[in-house]
Design an enzyme around this catalytic site. Structure first.
Site, mmCIF file in Angstrom:
data_model
loop_
_atom_site.group_PDB
_atom_site.id
_atom_site.type_symbol
_atom_site.label_atom_id
_atom_site.label_comp_id
_atom_site.label_asym_id
_atom_site.label_seq_id
_atom_site.Cartn_x
_atom_site.Cartn_y
_atom_site.Cartn_z
ATOM 1 N N HIS A 278 0.813 -1.221 0.000
ATOM 2 C CA HIS A 278 0.000 0.000 0.000
ATOM 3 C C HIS A 278 0.848 1.275 0.000
ATOM 4 O O HIS A 278 0.811 2.061 -0.944
ATOM 5 C CB HIS A 278 -0.907 0.033 1.233
ATOM 6 C CG HIS A 278 -1.755 -1.175 1.415
ATOM 7 N ND1 HIS A 278 -2.739 -1.535 0.524
ATOM 8 C CD2 HIS A 278 -1.788 -2.116 2.394
ATOM 9 C CE1 HIS A 278 -3.349 -2.630 0.954
ATOM 10 N NE2 HIS A 278 -2.780 -3.002 2.079
ATOM 11 N N ASP A 279 1.573 1.491 1.087
ATOM 12 C CA ASP A 279 2.249 2.788 1.268
ATOM 13 C C ASP A 279 3.442 2.994 0.329
ATOM 14 O O ASP A 279 3.599 4.085 -0.226
ATOM 15 C CB ASP A 279 2.686 2.957 2.725
ATOM 16 C CG ASP A 279 1.491 3.046 3.665
ATOM 17 O OD1 ASP A 279 0.347 3.089 3.171
ATOM 18 O OD2 ASP A 279 1.694 3.058 4.888
#
Ligand SMILES: [Ca+2]
Length: 365
Positions: A278-279
């Site tokens: 995700h990040d």
């Protein structure tokens, strides 16, 4: 001895020269075609809740010469602030970048109780991997003060990479509405148009603080939303963990330990045999925009739903219509003017992400 040191220095110089040329020319690492020009170095603040994938995002940013990390601000999310703050300090220290200020942000969402994600991120937020206590101290200023000072001192220059709940950013915009036009853009990890990961509707960062997300979405700041629609297609597996383990720098070694433990936990708890990036995908997009395809949307976030709070809804065309009014309601079914407020990631090239990510984090920069 002298020869080794010289050749290492040369390869480091070549790497930076190549990377700077790529950034200066807007040359895509993935496509090899010169598309547009943008400044050689992008100045960013990372707002984060480390968090196992936050750790990877921070390492990627700190080891990429296209990005100048002006500050890291911690927020409660994956784990509470009393863990995310020391984790952010640890990560900066591991990466050998004690020059980057780290500040404490909000310990609770704007109006809700904190719901954290210990089950995935471990008791300490770093998958339970124990790193030494950080020697460096947090900045004397709060996250909000630091963000305001840096942005106001460099209007139009600073982008915010928001990879946790949006509490800190919303608090800044609320306290200082005049700051919005001074923020170059916000690239956020959060939201989804294809179902959530903490409820069937909501992605975790939006779920934790939907009211903050609403403030940020309505602030008129150029936004890029990198949500589950793309991040769940970028999956780290055994193969990439081995590459991190082979990396001969402290960040790569730490990333490998964190991800090895995360994958083990995920297998044991039957949450899957791969970890969504995700990040770090959000940071990678800044370095190489060719990794994502974007589309304009008006994005709204559900704040009043008893079951659906934190759901992001994307309107790609007019009308912007809300739920039908209740029979006893005095308001009608008004339609708002359609004006996109975000560029939303709709497609991703995972192999390009991993090429960049491993080159930077496991490489010998
Ligand atoms: Ca995060």
């Amino acid at each position: 001895m002298a020869k080794t040191s010289k050749s290492r220095k040369n390869s480091r110089r070549e790497f930076f020269a190549r990377s700077t040329a790529l950034a200066a020319g807007g040359l895509s690492l993935t496509g090899g075609i010169q598309t547009s020009r943008h400044p050689a170095v992008q100045r960013i603040i990372i707002d984060t809740d480390p968090g196992v994938d936050d750790a990877l995002a921070i390492f990627l940013a700190l080891r990429s010469p296209e990005l100048k990390v002006e500050a890291i601000t911690a927020v409660s999310g994956n784990v509470p602030l009393d863990l995310t703050l020391p984790n952010a300090l640890r990560l900066v220290e591991i990466a050998g970048r004690a020059d980057v200020p780290v500040a404490a942000g909000a310990s609770t969402p704007l109006v809700r109780r904190l719901v954290s994600a210990h089950d995935f991120h471990g008791d300490n937020g770093l998958a339970g991997v124990e790193f030494p206590s950080p020697k460096i101290r947090p900045a004397a200023e709060s996250a909000g003060e630091l963000i305001r000072r840096i942005v106001r001192g460099n209007p139009g220059e600073i982008s915010i990479v928001a990879v946790g709940p949006l509490t800190n950013i919303a608090a800044v915009v609320r306290a200082d509405p005049g700051i919005s036009p001074m923020i170059r853009r916000i690239i956020l990890m959060g939201g989804s148009f294809s179902g959530g990961n903490i409820t069937p509707s909501a992605e975790f960062n939006m779920y934790v603080d939907p009211e903050a997300a609403q403030v940020v979405l309505g602030a008129g700041i150029p936004l890029t939303m990198v949500g589950l629609d793309v991040t769940r297609k970028v999956l780290l597996r055994e193969e990439q963990i081995r590459s991190l383990e082979a990396g001969r720098n402290a960040a790569s070694q730490a990333a490998a330990r964190i991800m090895r433990r995360t994958l083990d936990r995920s297998r044991k708890t039957k949450q899957g045999t791969a970890i969504a990036m995700h990040d770090p995908l959000t940071v990678a997009y800044l370095i190489d925009p060719g990794i994502l395809s974007l589309k304009d949307y008006f994005v709204a976030v559900e704040t009043s739903g008893e079951i659906t709070a934190g759901e992001t809804v994307g309107y790609s065309q007019p009308p912007i219509r809300k739920s039908a009014p209740l029979a006893n309601s005095s308001t009608g079914a008004e339609e708002a003017l359609f004006r996109p407020n975000a560029k939303v990631a709709v497609d991703v090239r995972p192999e390009h992400f991993f090429r960049l990510f491993l080159e930077r984090v496991a490489g010998s920069v």
